[in-house]
Each structure stands twice: as C-alpha cells, then as structure tokens.
Design an enzyme around this catalytic site. Structure first.
Site, PDB file in Angstrom:
ATOM      1  N   ASP A  58      55.875  68.608  33.642  1.00 53.72           N
ATOM      2  CA  ASP A  58      56.187  69.627  34.645  1.00 53.72           C
ATOM      3  C   ASP A  58      57.678  69.577  34.977  1.00 53.72           C
ATOM      4  O   ASP A  58      58.394  68.669  34.528  1.00 53.72           O
ATOM      5  CB  ASP A  58      55.336  69.435  35.909  1.00 53.72           C
ATOM      6  CG  ASP A  58      55.290  67.982  36.385  1.00 53.72           C
ATOM      7  OD1 ASP A  58      56.153  67.180  35.981  1.00 53.72           O
ATOM      8  OD2 ASP A  58      54.400  67.648  37.180  1.00 53.72           O
TER       9      ASP A  58
ATOM     10  N   ASP B 130      46.786  63.739  46.504  1.00 53.41           N
ATOM     11  CA  ASP B 130      45.792  64.818  46.640  1.00 53.41           C
ATOM     12  C   ASP B 130      44.996  65.024  45.346  1.00 53.41           C
ATOM     13  O   ASP B 130      44.266  65.997  45.220  1.00 53.41           O
ATOM     14  CB  ASP B 130      46.478  66.129  47.056  1.00 53.41           C
ATOM     15  CG  ASP B 130      47.480  66.627  46.016  1.00 53.41           C
ATOM     16  OD1 ASP B 130      47.613  65.986  44.945  1.00 53.41           O
ATOM     17  OD2 ASP B 130      48.123  67.668  46.268  1.00 53.41           O
TER      18      ASP B 130
ATOM     19  N   HIS C  44      46.289  65.551  42.305  1.00 49.42           N
ATOM     20  CA  HIS C  44      46.899  66.393  41.269  1.00 49.42           C
ATOM     21  C   HIS C  44      47.300  65.568  40.053  1.00 49.42           C
ATOM     22  O   HIS C  44      47.624  64.386  40.165  1.00 49.42           O
ATOM     23  CB  HIS C  44      48.090  67.200  41.812  1.00 49.42           C
ATOM     24  CG  HIS C  44      49.324  66.417  42.141  1.00 49.42           C
ATOM     25  ND1 HIS C  44      50.111  66.700  43.228  1.00 49.42           N
ATOM     26  CD2 HIS C  44      49.931  65.367  41.523  1.00 49.42           C
ATOM     27  CE1 HIS C  44      51.146  65.867  43.243  1.00 49.42           C
ATOM     28  NE2 HIS C  44      51.050  65.047  42.227  1.00 49.42           N
TER      29      HIS C  44
ATOM     30  N   GLU D  27      47.671  71.380  41.605  1.00 49.29           N
ATOM     31  CA  GLU D  27      47.215  71.048  42.954  1.00 49.29           C
ATOM     32  C   GLU D  27      45.743  71.469  43.130  1.00 49.29           C
ATOM     33  O   GLU D  27      45.209  72.226  42.312  1.00 49.29           O
ATOM     34  CB  GLU D  27      48.097  71.776  43.979  1.00 49.29           C
ATOM     35  CG  GLU D  27      49.585  71.433  43.888  1.00 49.29           C
ATOM     36  CD  GLU D  27      49.944  70.042  44.437  1.00 49.29           C
ATOM     37  OE1 GLU D  27      49.096  69.130  44.414  1.00 49.29           O
ATOM     38  OE2 GLU D  27      51.095  69.874  44.888  1.00 49.29           O
TER      39      GLU D  27
HETATM   40  P1  PGA Z   1      54.284  59.004  41.940  1.00 48.23           P
HETATM   41  O1  PGA Z   1      53.775  60.496  41.738  1.00 48.23           O
HETATM   42  O2  PGA Z   1      54.177  58.355  40.602  1.00 48.23           O
HETATM   43  O3  PGA Z   1      55.716  59.136  42.365  1.00 48.23           O
HETATM   44  O4  PGA Z   1      53.409  58.381  42.959  1.00 48.23           O
HETATM   45  C1  PGA Z   1      52.630  60.725  40.995  1.00 48.23           C
HETATM   46  C2  PGA Z   1      52.316  62.194  40.964  1.00 48.23           C
HETATM   47  O5  PGA Z   1      52.640  62.903  41.943  1.00 48.23           O
HETATM   48  O6  PGA Z   1      51.719  62.650  39.980  1.00 48.23           O
END
Ligand code: PGA
Length: 259
Positions: A67, A138, A140, A145
């Site tokens: 992404d 959450d 994702h 999302e």
């Molecule tokens: P993080 O993010 O590795 O910084 O916890 C993970 C994500 O949002 O997919």
C-alpha cells in the site's frame, strides 16, 4: 493457517527471515510482497544482515509494496516507498534494485488509475510469491479497513480514524499530518499471493489476532480472510498471542510441524 508463537519480536523476525531466505535460495527470481509499519522492521534488519553475510540476495528478485499513502510529499520519510528504499535498497541493503521495488504511484493525478495500473503490474509478473503482512489493531491488512469487500482488488480507500491515531506516532504524534487516503492492494489481491506470512507483536494486537485466527471470516475483521488461504503462516509473540483460546495446541502443532 499455521500459527507459531514465540517469546518475542526478535524470535518472530528470525523465523520470518529464515523462511524468506529459504524462498530466495530456492528461486532467486521470487517476488516478495513487502509490508511497511514497524512490525516487519526487525525482519528486514535480519535480511540485511543475511545479505551482508552472503546468505541472501534480492538482486534477481522483485518486491511489491502492499500500500501507499495518497497525497504525501515524495520526499516525506514516511512515504512507504521511502521507508522501503531505506530498509531494502539503499547502500546495497539486500541487493534489491530501485527499479525492482514497486509501489503504488501516489503522485498520479488520478489515484484510481494508479490503483488499476498497480493491480495490472502484479498480475503481469505472475503474482506475489510470498506476501509479508502486519495487522492493524482494527484487523486491517494492507489498508483494507473493516467493511472492505473480501474479494476487492487494488483500490483507493480512506483510513479509519483508529488507523490514523495508531500511525500518528510516525508523524510527530500529529494526527492531522497522517494522510487520509491510500492506495492498497485489495484482500483479493493479497489472497492471490502464493504464500502469506503475517507477523504480529505486542499486546495491542492481541484482540485483532484472536479475531482473525479464531473468529468468523468477516469483513469486520479483514485479516480473517486469511483463514481461507491454503498457505498462510501467522508468527506471533507471546503478547500478541495472549487472547488465543487454543494457544497451547498451536504451540504443539508448530513443534510437530517443524519436527
Ligand atoms: P504496525 O502496523 O506494524 O506499525 O503496527 C501494522 C499495520 O497497520 O498493518
């Protein structure tokens, strides 16, 4: 889903990096799907060390990001392309060439077109060999999302407030600096990877991990779609695994599978 539970983030990264090193030893032209965020950073560090030691090279490989933010300045350190350049390309980090690091074009005048072009690029190369994933609090994966179609392809989307709060730590804790829009591989794109390696570490991930591993497959917890993948491996530290009902069984089965 194979679930491995380890003492800490370093041990998870060690297991993840050895899986990736083996993949590229078997086929140096493999396509690595690369996640950003803080979770995969120890794995990237171990891949750089393995490259320095002559055990690993992405020189003949390709890498595709999951992404990218839309509307972030091209020289911003938190632009995902820049994060991946630092981790995998600059100073011969892993042998990966700049032109072989593919990220959605966040500066395209029409992000929808950029998303469609990115999906076509992944298809044209024959898909991702192994996709590294983190997980949001959450649930994702990528920036898919809650409520995203479980079969969606690469698309333009909007970040949830919770994700912007979680990511504000990368933007001097200023939530208004966190972009609102993104281009992300869809859940359908992610599911088309031949192999998936999801990493989750820390207590803040425990609820999402419980839901995606042991809950129903549901767009409410987007990572739960991985239950439908034949070759998905989930690597957790004890904190991220702390809400799992069947943790003991997963530990035993992992030991037997490695055995
Ligand atoms: P993080 O993010 O590795 O910084 O916890 C993970 C994500 O949002 O997919």
């Amino acid at each position: 889903m194979k679930i491995g539970i380890f003492a800490d983030a370093q041990e998870c990264a060690s297991v993840a990096s050895e899986i990736i090193i083996d993949l590229f030893a078997d086929d140096p032209t493999s396509v690595l799907g690369v996640a950003t965020g803080s979770t995969p950073e120890p794995t990237y560090q171990m891949l750089r060390q393995a490259h320095q030691a002559g055990r690993f090279s992405l020189a003949k490989g390709q890498a595709f990001a999951l992404d990218e933010y839309v509307g972030i300045p091209s020289d911003h350190p938190e632009r995902y392309r820049n994060m991946l350049l630092r981790n995998l390309v600059e100073n011969d980090a892993t042998g990966l060439l700049d032109e072989n690091l593919h990220t959605p074009d966040s500066e395209h005048p029409d992000p929808q077109v950029a998303a469609a072009e990115y999906e076509a690029k992944i298809a044209a190369i024959g898909g991702v060999s192994l996709q590294i994933l983190g997980i949001g609090t959450d649930g994702h994966i990528g920036f898919n999302e809650p409520g995203t179609s479980l079969t969606e392809v690469t698309h333009v989307d909007y970040l949830m407030e919770q994700t912007r709060i979680d990511n504000a730590r990368f933007f001097d804790h200023q939530i208004d600096q966190v972009p609102t829009q993104c281009i992300t591989q869809g859940l359908g794109t992610i599911m088309s990877a031949k192999r998936i390696l999801l990493l989750a570490t820390g207590k803040q991930k425990a609820e999402a991990v419980k839901e995606i591993c042991e809950g129903s497959v549901s767009a409410f917890w987007p990572g739960s779609i991985l239950q439908m993948h034949r070759q998905a491996t989930v690597l957790l530290d004890e904190d991220a695994a702390s809400h799992l009902q069947l943790a003991d069984y997963y530990r035993q089965r992992w030991a037997l599978q490695q055995g």
